[in-house]
Design a protein around this motif. Structure first.
Motif, PDB file in Angstrom:
ATOM      1  N   HIS A 152      -7.237  67.000   4.822  1.00 15.43           N
ATOM      2  CA  HIS A 152      -8.687  67.132   4.658  1.00 15.43           C
ATOM      3  C   HIS A 152      -9.262  67.064   6.063  1.00 15.43           C
ATOM      4  CE1 HIS A 152     -12.497  66.998   2.512  1.00 15.43           C
ATOM      5  NE2 HIS A 152     -12.894  66.015   3.308  1.00 15.43           N
ATOM      6  N   ASP A 173     -10.531  63.842  -2.035  1.00 15.63           N
ATOM      7  CA  ASP A 173     -10.750  64.967  -1.118  1.00 15.63           C
ATOM      8  C   ASP A 173      -9.386  65.371  -0.565  1.00 15.63           C
ATOM      9  OD1 ASP A 173     -13.350  63.814  -1.466  1.00 15.63           O
ATOM     10  OD2 ASP A 173     -14.012  64.914   0.319  1.00 15.63           O
ATOM     11  N   GLU A 175      -6.531  68.881   0.010  1.00 17.16           N
ATOM     12  CA  GLU A 175      -6.221  70.311  -0.068  1.00 17.16           C
ATOM     13  C   GLU A 175      -4.720  70.546   0.138  1.00 17.16           C
ATOM     14  OE1 GLU A 175      -7.812  74.576   1.787  1.00 17.16           O
ATOM     15  OE2 GLU A 175      -8.404  72.685   2.733  1.00 17.16           O
ATOM     16  N   LEU A 178      -2.982  73.968   1.299  1.00 13.87           N
ATOM     17  CA  LEU A 178      -3.040  74.432   2.679  1.00 13.87           C
ATOM     18  C   LEU A 178      -1.665  74.386   3.338  1.00 13.87           C
ATOM     19  CD1 LEU A 178      -5.324  75.462   4.512  1.00 13.87           C
ATOM     20  CD2 LEU A 178      -5.506  73.149   5.448  1.00 13.87           C
ATOM     21  N   ASP A 204      -9.033  65.759  -6.440  1.00 16.95           N
ATOM     22  CA  ASP A 204     -10.016  66.781  -6.105  1.00 16.95           C
ATOM     23  C   ASP A 204      -9.761  68.042  -6.950  1.00 16.95           C
ATOM     24  OD1 ASP A 204     -11.407  68.846  -4.752  1.00 16.95           O
ATOM     25  OD2 ASP A 204     -11.047  67.950  -2.801  1.00 16.95           O
ATOM     26  N   TYR A 212     -11.674  79.235  -4.634  1.00 16.16           N
ATOM     27  CA  TYR A 212     -10.922  78.624  -3.543  1.00 16.16           C
ATOM     28  C   TYR A 212     -10.594  79.625  -2.435  1.00 16.16           C
ATOM     29  CZ  TYR A 212      -7.127  76.402  -0.948  1.00 16.16           C
ATOM     30  OH  TYR A 212      -6.331  75.907   0.057  1.00 16.16           O
ATOM     31  N   ILE A 216     -10.805  78.376   1.787  1.00 11.91           N
ATOM     32  CA  ILE A 216      -9.557  77.824   2.312  1.00 11.91           C
ATOM     33  C   ILE A 216      -9.836  77.090   3.620  1.00 11.91           C
ATOM     34  CG2 ILE A 216      -7.285  78.400   3.259  1.00 11.91           C
ATOM     35  CD1 ILE A 216      -7.221  80.750   1.270  1.00 11.91           C
ATOM     36  N   HIS A 220     -10.767  71.054   0.129  1.00  8.74           N
ATOM     37  CA  HIS A 220     -10.826  70.755  -1.298  1.00  8.74           C
ATOM     38  C   HIS A 220      -9.869  71.636  -2.092  1.00  8.74           C
ATOM     39  CE1 HIS A 220     -14.099  68.055  -0.545  1.00  8.74           C
ATOM     40  NE2 HIS A 220     -14.723  68.996   0.139  1.00  8.74           N
ATOM     41  N   SER A 221      -9.647  71.247  -3.338  1.00  4.69           N
ATOM     42  CA  SER A 221      -8.668  71.910  -4.198  1.00  4.69           C
ATOM     43  C   SER A 221      -9.322  72.673  -5.330  1.00  4.69           C
ATOM     44  CB  SER A 221      -7.715  70.872  -4.816  1.00  4.69           C
ATOM     45  OG  SER A 221      -6.800  70.396  -3.881  1.00  4.69           O
ATOM     46  N   ASP A 225      -4.686  74.249  -8.406  1.00  3.91           N
ATOM     47  CA  ASP A 225      -3.835  73.535  -7.458  1.00  3.91           C
ATOM     48  C   ASP A 225      -3.706  72.060  -7.812  1.00  3.91           C
ATOM     49  OD1 ASP A 225      -3.245  75.788  -5.958  1.00  3.91           O
ATOM     50  OD2 ASP A 225      -4.944  75.497  -4.595  1.00  3.91           O
TER      51      ASP A 225
END
Length: 282
Positions: A152, A173, A175, A178, A204, A212, A216, A220-221, A225
């Motif tokens: 994040h 929070d 991702e 990624l 998240d 999304y 990117i 966040h997701s 995901d």
């Protein structure tokens, strides 16, 4: 008695009061791990912590352990209005991510100074201390909490709480897509070690479907995901968290429907976080 958690705020990015957010709430992130003793364990200080603070004073709670995932305003903005801060009988320990630039204390002090706020944190009556994380696991009252860095923007933590044979991972929070989810062992997935085999993962789920792709790297997701992450780390159940500020109550129910469509029949259906929700874990 099983471990319990209570949701005091589950909205992401900005508070969203109004007629379209009554059912699931508009306050930003704040979760209480219900200890049932004299201490309180709190995750994040979004606007939901204001109501929690009033409740803690009503209960007579005098020792509070507050764990911050990061210092973006939607996870910190309620701290200035946290009633126990203004009680000289309260001891408040604040834990949060370390930074190579400034201490946790100095970064939080910025939010307690003009022009953002008229009072200085150094002048509050409560006894406040600060602890940079990650470090050694925190233990107290039969509970263990472990922190680790997650994907994040800026220094950001995820937490794993274990007690009474149950475990919960708190990743509001995050991702993970990624760095990749599919085809990876949990050791190579962001927050994989925190969430592995957890009974419940608060994750998240701000985006849905193609949203999304245009965001990117924002930290966040998508709901897709979030489901994939829980399956990859073999977590038992997912709670959808950090709701997009643009989503109405009806919109959030559609997000929940999508998560349930994606979840295998061998797992309990995902939960949709809402304010006031109390969940038994284990």
């Amino acid at each position: 008695m099983p471990m319990q958690l209570k949701i005091w705020g589950c909205r992401g990015s900005v508070p969203t009061p109004g007629p379209d957010t009554v059912a699931y709430g508009g306050n930003t992130s704040c979760v209480e791990i219900v200890l049932g003793g004299e201490d309180a364990l709190v995750l994040d200080a979004g606007t939901g912590i204001r109501a929690l603070g009033n409740d803690l004073l009503r209960r007579g709670t005098r020792r509070i352990h507050l764990f911050l995932t990061h210092l973006h305003l939607d996870h910190l903005e309620g701290l200035r209005f946290f009633a126990p801060l203004w009680d000289e009988n309260v001891t408040l320990e604040i834990f949060g991510p370390r930074s190579p630039v400034l201490s946790l204390r100095d970064r939080i002090l910025r939010a307690f100074s003009p022009p953002l706020f008229p009072l200085d944190l150094r002048d509050v009556p409560a006894r406040v201390s600060f602890h940079d994380l990650p470090g050694q696991p925190w233990t107290g009252d039969g509970i263990s909490l472990r922190a680790d860095l997650v994907l994040h923007p800026g220094p950001t933590l995820g937490f794993r709480v274990e007690a009474r044979g149950a475990s919960v991972a708190y990743l509001p929070d995050h991702e993970p897509a990624l760095a990749g989810i599919e085809g990876r062992s949990s050791d190579w997935i962001s927050a994989g070690a925190l969430a592995r085999d957890a009974d419940l993962v608060l994750h998240d789920a701000q985006y849905i479907g193609d949203e999304y792709a245009a965001r990117i790297g924002w930290g966040h997701s998508s709901v897709e995901d979030a489901v994939a992450f829980c399956e990859a780390v073999d977590a038992r159940r997912l709670m959808l968290f950090h709701h997009d500020p643009e989503r109405s109550d009806r919109d959030l129910e559609l997000v929940e429907d999508r998560a349930r469509e994606l979840t295998g029949r061998d797992r309990p259906p995902p939960l949709l976080a809402h304010e006031g929700m109390v969940v038994d874990i284990g």
